[in-house]
Design a protein around this motif. Structure first.
Motif, PDB file in Angstrom:
ATOM      1  N   LYS A 243       9.760  11.454  -0.015  1.00 22.78           N
ATOM      2  CA  LYS A 243       8.336  11.355   0.297  1.00 22.78           C
ATOM      3  C   LYS A 243       7.207  11.076  -1.019  1.00 22.78           C
ATOM      4  O   LYS A 243       7.159  10.668  -2.257  1.00 22.78           O
ATOM      5  CB  LYS A 243       8.257  13.479   0.129  1.00 22.78           C
ATOM      6  CG  LYS A 243       6.798  13.280   0.479  1.00 22.78           C
ATOM      7  CD  LYS A 243       6.160  14.845   0.479  1.00 22.78           C
ATOM      8  CE  LYS A 243       6.883  15.096   2.227  1.00 22.78           C
ATOM      9  NZ  LYS A 243       6.336  16.804   1.199  1.00 22.78           N
ATOM     10  N   PRO A 244       6.802   9.704  -0.123  1.00 21.33           N
ATOM     11  CA  PRO A 244       5.583   8.974  -0.755  1.00 21.33           C
ATOM     12  C   PRO A 244       4.860  10.332  -1.612  1.00 21.33           C
ATOM     13  O   PRO A 244       3.901  11.114  -1.378  1.00 21.33           O
ATOM     14  CB  PRO A 244       5.116   8.271  -0.289  1.00 21.33           C
ATOM     15  CG  PRO A 244       5.921   8.380   0.755  1.00 21.33           C
ATOM     16  CD  PRO A 244       6.351   9.604   1.109  1.00 21.33           C
ATOM     17  N   LYS A 245       4.082   9.232  -2.977  1.00 17.04           N
ATOM     18  CA  LYS A 245       2.727  10.579  -3.962  1.00 17.04           C
ATOM     19  C   LYS A 245       2.184  10.491  -3.301  1.00 17.04           C
ATOM     20  O   LYS A 245       1.429  11.851  -3.799  1.00 17.04           O
ATOM     21  CB  LYS A 245       2.885   9.401  -5.156  1.00 17.04           C
ATOM     22  CG  LYS A 245       4.443   9.697  -5.832  1.00 17.04           C
ATOM     23  CD  LYS A 245       4.096   8.692  -7.261  1.00 17.04           C
ATOM     24  CE  LYS A 245       5.336   8.563  -8.546  1.00 17.04           C
ATOM     25  NZ  LYS A 245       5.027   8.340  -9.637  1.00 17.04           N
ATOM     26  N   ILE A 246       1.695  10.136  -2.580  1.00 12.90           N
ATOM     27  CA  ILE A 246       0.357   9.418  -1.555  1.00 12.90           C
ATOM     28  C   ILE A 246       0.093  10.589  -0.441  1.00 12.90           C
ATOM     29  O   ILE A 246      -0.767  11.399  -1.095  1.00 12.90           O
ATOM     30  CB  ILE A 246       0.301   8.356  -1.446  1.00 12.90           C
ATOM     31  CG1 ILE A 246      -1.413   8.771  -0.492  1.00 12.90           C
ATOM     32  CG2 ILE A 246       0.626   7.677  -0.534  1.00 12.90           C
ATOM     33  CD1 ILE A 246      -2.506   8.796  -1.427  1.00 12.90           C
ATOM     34  N   THR A 247       1.425  11.068   0.212  1.00  9.30           N
ATOM     35  CA  THR A 247       1.888  12.304   0.730  1.00  9.30           C
ATOM     36  C   THR A 247       1.655  13.289  -0.320  1.00  9.30           C
ATOM     37  O   THR A 247       1.326  14.696   0.444  1.00  9.30           O
ATOM     38  CB  THR A 247       2.523  11.766   1.299  1.00  9.30           C
ATOM     39  OG1 THR A 247       3.245  10.115   2.343  1.00  9.30           O
ATOM     40  CG2 THR A 247       3.638  13.447   2.467  1.00  9.30           C
ATOM     41  N   ASP A 321      -8.345   9.516   4.279  1.00 10.01           N
ATOM     42  CA  ASP A 321      -8.399   8.436   4.572  1.00 10.01           C
ATOM     43  C   ASP A 321      -8.659   7.179   3.134  1.00 10.01           C
ATOM     44  O   ASP A 321      -8.367   6.481   2.925  1.00 10.01           O
ATOM     45  CB  ASP A 321      -9.208   7.571   5.495  1.00 10.01           C
ATOM     46  CG  ASP A 321      -9.350   8.181   7.133  1.00 10.01           C
ATOM     47  OD1 ASP A 321      -7.414   8.216   7.491  1.00 10.01           O
ATOM     48  OD2 ASP A 321      -9.121   7.626   8.766  1.00 10.01           O
ATOM     49  N   SER A 322      -9.816   8.120   2.838  1.00  8.68           N
ATOM     50  CA  SER A 322     -10.227   7.547   1.409  1.00  8.68           C
ATOM     51  C   SER A 322      -9.121   7.722   0.064  1.00  8.68           C
ATOM     52  O   SER A 322      -9.074   7.040  -0.579  1.00  8.68           O
ATOM     53  CB  SER A 322     -11.154   8.466   1.015  1.00  8.68           C
ATOM     54  OG  SER A 322     -12.575   7.881  -0.485  1.00  8.68           O
ATOM     55  N   THR A 323      -8.208   8.976   0.231  1.00 12.90           N
ATOM     56  CA  THR A 323      -7.261   8.855  -0.798  1.00 12.90           C
ATOM     57  C   THR A 323      -6.390   8.522  -0.620  1.00 12.90           C
ATOM     58  O   THR A 323      -5.698   7.468  -1.776  1.00 12.90           O
ATOM     59  CB  THR A 323      -6.866  10.192  -0.434  1.00 12.90           C
ATOM     60  OG1 THR A 323      -7.905  11.747  -0.584  1.00 12.90           O
ATOM     61  CG2 THR A 323      -5.430  10.512  -1.165  1.00 12.90           C
ATOM     62  N   VAL A 324      -5.987   7.423   0.781  1.00 10.77           N
ATOM     63  CA  VAL A 324      -4.964   6.320   1.013  1.00 10.77           C
ATOM     64  C   VAL A 324      -5.821   5.144   1.077  1.00 10.77           C
ATOM     65  O   VAL A 324      -4.506   3.575   0.086  1.00 10.77           O
ATOM     66  CB  VAL A 324      -4.353   6.338   2.253  1.00 10.77           C
ATOM     67  CG1 VAL A 324      -3.553   4.928   3.069  1.00 10.77           C
ATOM     68  CG2 VAL A 324      -4.098   7.510   3.540  1.00 10.77           C
ATOM     69  N   ARG A 325      -6.703   4.777   0.973  1.00  9.04           N
ATOM     70  CA  ARG A 325      -7.281   3.469   0.230  1.00  9.04           C
ATOM     71  C   ARG A 325      -7.188   3.484  -1.161  1.00  9.04           C
ATOM     72  O   ARG A 325      -6.960   2.962  -1.402  1.00  9.04           O
ATOM     73  CB  ARG A 325      -8.710   3.137   0.671  1.00  9.04           C
ATOM     74  CG  ARG A 325      -8.837   3.554   2.379  1.00  9.04           C
ATOM     75  CD  ARG A 325     -10.521   2.677   2.695  1.00  9.04           C
ATOM     76  NE  ARG A 325     -10.182   2.716   4.126  1.00  9.04           N
ATOM     77  CZ  ARG A 325     -11.167   3.708   5.279  1.00  9.04           C
ATOM     78  NH1 ARG A 325     -11.703   4.698   5.048  1.00  9.04           N
ATOM     79  NH2 ARG A 325     -10.657   3.738   6.554  1.00  9.04           N
ATOM     80  N   GLU A 330      -2.227   1.355  -6.529  1.00  6.81           N
ATOM     81  CA  GLU A 330      -0.496   1.538  -7.100  1.00  6.81           C
ATOM     82  C   GLU A 330       0.256   1.411  -6.652  1.00  6.81           C
ATOM     83  O   GLU A 330       1.749   1.343  -5.827  1.00  6.81           O
ATOM     84  CB  GLU A 330      -0.772   3.115  -6.367  1.00  6.81           C
ATOM     85  CG  GLU A 330       0.478   3.856  -7.811  1.00  6.81           C
ATOM     86  CD  GLU A 330       0.379   5.499  -7.391  1.00  6.81           C
ATOM     87  OE1 GLU A 330       1.324   5.908  -7.581  1.00  6.81           O
ATOM     88  OE2 GLU A 330      -0.905   5.691  -7.829  1.00  6.81           O
ATOM     89  N   HIS A 331       0.098   1.409  -4.188  1.00  2.00           N
ATOM     90  CA  HIS A 331       0.925   1.064  -3.391  1.00  2.00           C
ATOM     91  C   HIS A 331       1.935  -0.486  -3.688  1.00  2.00           C
ATOM     92  O   HIS A 331       3.098  -0.600  -3.496  1.00  2.00           O
ATOM     93  CB  HIS A 331       0.456   1.188  -2.116  1.00  2.00           C
ATOM     94  CG  HIS A 331       1.314   1.270  -1.320  1.00  2.00           C
ATOM     95  ND1 HIS A 331       2.777   2.037  -0.661  1.00  2.00           N
ATOM     96  CD2 HIS A 331       1.405   0.134  -0.053  1.00  2.00           C
ATOM     97  CE1 HIS A 331       3.523   1.112   0.223  1.00  2.00           C
ATOM     98  NE2 HIS A 331       2.531   0.496   1.152  1.00  2.00           N
ATOM     99  N   LEU A 335       6.112  -1.100  -4.399  1.00  2.00           N
ATOM    100  CA  LEU A 335       6.343  -2.119  -3.535  1.00  2.00           C
ATOM    101  C   LEU A 335       7.290  -3.834  -4.223  1.00  2.00           C
ATOM    102  O   LEU A 335       7.780  -3.179  -4.345  1.00  2.00           O
ATOM    103  CB  LEU A 335       6.203  -3.335  -2.464  1.00  2.00           C
ATOM    104  CG  LEU A 335       5.101  -1.612  -1.406  1.00  2.00           C
ATOM    105  CD1 LEU A 335       3.841  -2.593  -0.528  1.00  2.00           C
ATOM    106  CD2 LEU A 335       6.490  -0.942  -0.506  1.00  2.00           C
ATOM    107  N   ALA A 336       6.160  -3.813  -5.229  1.00  2.00           N
ATOM    108  CA  ALA A 336       6.977  -4.657  -5.982  1.00  2.00           C
ATOM    109  C   ALA A 336       7.843  -4.527  -6.634  1.00  2.00           C
ATOM    110  O   ALA A 336       8.966  -4.983  -7.119  1.00  2.00           O
ATOM    111  CB  ALA A 336       5.904  -5.194  -6.946  1.00  2.00           C
ATOM    112  N   ASN A 337       7.739  -2.833  -7.266  1.00  2.00           N
ATOM    113  CA  ASN A 337       8.877  -2.283  -8.947  1.00  2.00           C
ATOM    114  C   ASN A 337       9.867  -2.514  -7.286  1.00  2.00           C
ATOM    115  O   ASN A 337      11.347  -2.316  -8.020  1.00  2.00           O
ATOM    116  CB  ASN A 337       8.758  -1.053  -9.053  1.00  2.00           C
ATOM    117  CG  ASN A 337       7.458  -1.846 -10.401  1.00  2.00           C
ATOM    118  OD1 ASN A 337       7.658  -2.831 -10.337  1.00  2.00           O
ATOM    119  ND2 ASN A 337       6.039  -0.510 -10.692  1.00  2.00           N
TER     120      ASN A 337
END
Length: 351
Positions: A243-247, A321-325, A330-331, A335-337
């Motif tokens: 599960k993604p950290k944002i979720t 939506d604000s939390t996701v933006r 960090e996202h 992805l880079a890592n």
């Protein structure tokens, strides 16, 4: 005067909420007095995913209520452990309690499993089918592959749809009444980041259940579908591994329940004849606000839940939506890592 008002307003809010909840509870209980409850005692109840988590919790409640219970799962060791628990709580030596190992993600597996569970009951179809098998592996959509997408649809939709199809054919052919209970999730009502592969199957189950509720009026077969939120079961730990950290951050506001706690609400909903079953605060708000043409459990109660959702859900959406933006930077680092950007050429070549 203004200072007095500003102090009283926050105190009034919990009081109003308490009054509203008492009113909802009272109206619900009044409605129950005039409804006939389904009794599982002596009935043959078939529980998929019955070796652990919610499935095992429901199976245990059914055994305690005097039902004949058949559980099905792929894991033979878990089935063996589950059987020990079920045997320890049987209420009568005449209860038939059996376990079977089958993979239910194919039509063949679902048919073979039903053949097996019907055999000790003179070939009769189970009186109630509780379809609680499945798994969740959330991740960002761009991390999905053909294999993970297909697996999630198998584990969310087909693992229940094939059993429902086979069981309903047998019920109609034998002209027997019965109950078919689907298991969805909050995600069957709402969308949330990280569940792009998981959510469509849960929403598809809702569409299937909504359709069958109407179609099966032809046969006196009752359809139910449950929409739980966070449940602390063995599957929850597996779910959180991807599960993604944002979720995880967004879900912090969901208090969650144990499988045993939710099983009681699920079975209570089935006994009361509820179609959409959401025995908690958030679930009822989602259900009343997004049920479409599905029948309500209680018009007055659902009208109040719907009003709460009308006011609160837009606020919830804006907050999410604000939390996701805010998670965008960090996202990108995530992805880079993971080497996602460096694999652009390879990804384009295979698409």
């Amino acid at each position: 005067m203004n200072s007095v008002n500003s102090c009283n307003q926050p105190r009034m809010y919990p009081v109003l909420v308490t009054i509203l909840l008492i009113l909802l509870t009272g109206i619900t209980m009044l409605g129950r007095l005039f409804s006939k409850s389904w009794d599982s005692k002596g009935k043959h109840c078939y529980v998929t995913g019955g070796s652990s988590g919610l499935g095992l919790a429901v199976a245990k409640l059914l055994v305690l209520k005097g039902a004949h219970v058949s559980i099905v799962s792929r894991d033979t060791q878990r089935l063996e452990n589950a059987m020990k628990e079920l045997e320890a709580i049987r209420t009568s030596p005449s209860q038939i309690i059996k376990s079977y190992s089958y993979d239910l993600v194919t039509a063949t597996g679902a048919s073979q499993a039903l053949d097996a569970v019907c055999e000790p009951h003179q070939g009769r179809n189970p009186d109630a089918i509780f379809m609680l098998a499945g798994s969740c592996h959330p991740r960002f959509f761009i991390e999905e592959t053909e294999e993970t997408m297909r697996t999630q649809m198998d584990q969310t939709y087909w693992v229940q749809a094939w059993t429902a199809l086979e069981a309903s054919k047998r019920m109609v052919r034998d002209k027997t009444k019965g109950k078919i209970v689907f298991h969805s999730a909050y995600i069957g009502y709402i969308t949330l980041i990280g569940y792009a592969a998981y959510g469509p199957g849960r929403m598809a189950l809702r569409a299937l259940a909504d359709t069958l509720r109407q179609e099966f009026l032809l046969y006196d077969i009752d359809i139910h579908i449950a929409f739980p939120g966070t449940m602390y079961t063995p599957g929850y730990d597996i779910e959180n591994a991807t599960k993604p950290k944002i979720t995880l951050k967004i879900e912090e506001t969901d208090p969650g329940v144990t499988g045993d706690q939710y099983a009681k609400g699920l079975l209570r909903g089935v006994q009361n004849g509820d179609f959409h079953i959401s025995p908690d605060l958030l679930g009822n708000i989602f259900r009343a606000s997004m049920r479409g043409v599905a029948p309500s459990g209680n018009f007055f109660v659902d009208s109040l839940w719907n009003f709460i959702g009308w006011v609160g859900l837009p606020i919830w959406r804006i907050s999410v939506d604000s939390t996701v933006r805010g998670h965008r930077k960090e996202h990108e680092e995530y992805l880079a890592n993971k080497g996602f950007y460096s694999s652009k050429t390879k990804a384009s070549a295979t698409s």
